[in-house]
Motif scaffolding. Structure first.
Motif, short mmCIF file in Angstrom:
data_model
loop_
_atom_site.label_atom_id
_atom_site.label_comp_id
_atom_site.label_asym_id
_atom_site.label_seq_id
_atom_site.Cartn_x
_atom_site.Cartn_y
_atom_site.Cartn_z
N PRO A 207 -24.25 68.27 18.92
CA PRO A 207 -24.29 66.83 19.20
C PRO A 207 -25.29 66.51 20.32
N THR A 208 -25.54 65.24 20.52
CA THR A 208 -26.37 64.78 21.62
C THR A 208 -25.51 64.79 22.88
N ARG A 209 -25.97 65.50 23.89
CA ARG A 209 -25.21 65.63 25.14
C ARG A 209 -25.09 64.29 25.85
N VAL A 210 -24.01 64.13 26.60
CA VAL A 210 -23.77 62.94 27.40
C VAL A 210 -23.75 63.38 28.86
N ALA A 211 -24.52 62.71 29.70
CA ALA A 211 -24.62 63.08 31.11
C ALA A 211 -23.27 62.98 31.81
N ASN A 212 -22.98 63.93 32.67
CA ASN A 212 -21.79 63.97 33.51
C ASN A 212 -20.48 64.04 32.74
N ALA A 213 -20.52 64.46 31.50
CA ALA A 213 -19.30 64.61 30.70
C ALA A 213 -18.61 65.92 31.09
N PRO A 214 -17.29 65.97 30.95
CA PRO A 214 -16.59 67.23 31.21
C PRO A 214 -17.06 68.30 30.23
N PRO A 215 -16.88 69.57 30.56
CA PRO A 215 -17.39 70.66 29.70
C PRO A 215 -16.87 70.63 28.26
N LYS B 52 -18.61 67.84 24.12
CA LYS B 52 -19.89 68.44 23.73
C LYS B 52 -20.98 67.39 23.58
N GLY B 53 -20.61 66.13 23.33
CA GLY B 53 -21.58 65.06 23.17
C GLY B 53 -21.13 64.08 22.11
N VAL B 54 -22.10 63.44 21.47
CA VAL B 54 -21.80 62.45 20.43
C VAL B 54 -22.70 62.70 19.22
N VAL B 55 -22.21 62.28 18.05
CA VAL B 55 -23.01 62.31 16.83
C VAL B 55 -22.94 60.93 16.18
N ASN B 56 -23.95 60.63 15.40
CA ASN B 56 -23.98 59.39 14.62
C ASN B 56 -23.47 59.73 13.23
N LEU B 57 -22.29 59.23 12.91
CA LEU B 57 -21.66 59.52 11.63
C LEU B 57 -21.67 58.24 10.80
N ARG B 58 -22.67 58.11 9.96
CA ARG B 58 -22.83 56.93 9.11
C ARG B 58 -22.74 55.63 9.91
N GLY B 59 -23.45 55.60 11.03
CA GLY B 59 -23.52 54.39 11.85
C GLY B 59 -22.45 54.27 12.92
N VAL B 60 -21.52 55.21 12.97
CA VAL B 60 -20.46 55.20 13.99
C VAL B 60 -20.76 56.33 14.97
N PRO C 4 -17.54 60.71 19.51
CA PRO C 4 -17.51 61.76 20.54
C PRO C 4 -17.00 63.06 19.92
N ILE C 5 -17.62 64.17 20.32
CA ILE C 5 -17.24 65.49 19.83
C ILE C 5 -16.62 66.27 20.99
N LEU C 6 -15.35 66.64 20.82
CA LEU C 6 -14.61 67.37 21.84
C LEU C 6 -14.36 68.78 21.35
N ASP C 7 -14.66 69.76 22.18
CA ASP C 7 -14.39 71.14 21.80
C ASP C 7 -12.96 71.46 22.22
N LEU C 8 -12.06 71.43 21.25
CA LEU C 8 -10.64 71.67 21.54
C LEU C 8 -10.42 73.08 22.05
N ARG D 234 -9.62 55.01 17.23
CA ARG D 234 -10.95 55.57 17.45
C ARG D 234 -11.22 56.69 16.47
N VAL D 235 -12.50 56.93 16.26
CA VAL D 235 -12.93 58.09 15.48
C VAL D 235 -13.42 59.12 16.48
N VAL D 236 -12.84 60.33 16.40
CA VAL D 236 -13.13 61.41 17.34
C VAL D 236 -13.27 62.70 16.54
N GLY D 237 -14.20 63.56 16.94
CA GLY D 237 -14.34 64.86 16.32
C GLY D 237 -13.86 65.95 17.25
N ILE D 238 -13.11 66.92 16.70
CA ILE D 238 -12.68 68.06 17.50
C ILE D 238 -13.25 69.33 16.89
N VAL D 239 -13.77 70.20 17.74
CA VAL D 239 -14.35 71.47 17.32
C VAL D 239 -13.26 72.53 17.33
#
Length: 166
Positions: A52-60, A63-71, A74-78, A102-107
């Motif tokens: 994903p695209t990293r987000v500054a100052n995010a907790p470890p 992982k960042g965010v992805v564009n999923l069909r216009g949405v 946030p991608i969280l590494d569980l 919300r729409v959220v992705g977990i790794v």
């Protein structure tokens, strides 16, 4: 039939038709050596992992965010959130969830399958110190010798620890 065949890409309507009245269905996945389950009705889709695209100052664990069909999702590494290390390989997947509006992705390390558990196959969560906050565990699923840690993914995502919901 693989578990990804059971989860539609655009929405969860088809998943809802899979539910039977006498039990609950859970998507099962692995993190390290442990097997977890979450309510299939929360799952929007399962995707292979892509950076994903990293987000500054995010907790470890964010992982960042992805564009999923216009949405923007946030991608969280569980795995990291639960204190596990994880390699990113061909089995690593992102489970896209629809929780708390919300729409959220977990790794996770891998997705296993979809299981239906009856009420007598779901045991109360143990009253022992756990590696994870017990308020996020709804119970333990028992199928023969197989044990699943059943997560309340909505409570987990809504938790102030995740910082996603106000």
């Amino acid at each position: 039939m693989s578990s990804t065949d059971l989860v539609p890409t655009p929405g969860a309507q088809a998943v809802q038709t899979l539910a039977h009245s006498d039990g609950r269905q859970f998507l099962t996945f692995r993190i390290g050596e442990e097997e977890y389950g979450l309510d299939i009705l929360r799952v929007q889709e399962i995707r292979s992992y892509e950076a994903p695209t990293r987000v500054a100052n995010a907790p470890p664990f964010v992982k960042g965010v992805v564009n999923l069909r216009g949405v923007i999702v946030p991608i969280l590494d569980l795995r990291i959130r639960l204190g596990q290390a994880g390699d990113y390989n061909a089995f690593t997947v992102v489970i896209v969830l629809n929780v708390a509006g919300r729409v959220v992705g977990i790794v996770v390390d891998s997705v296993s399958d979809v299981l239906e558990l009856s009420a007598d196959e779901i045991k109360a969560r143990p009253d022992v110190p756990a590696a994870m906050d017990a308020r996020f565990i709804t119970g333990l699923g028992k199928l023969g010798e197989r044990m699943l840690i059943l997560l309340d993914i909505e409570a987990m995502i809504k938790s102030p620890d995740f910082g996603l919901v106000d």
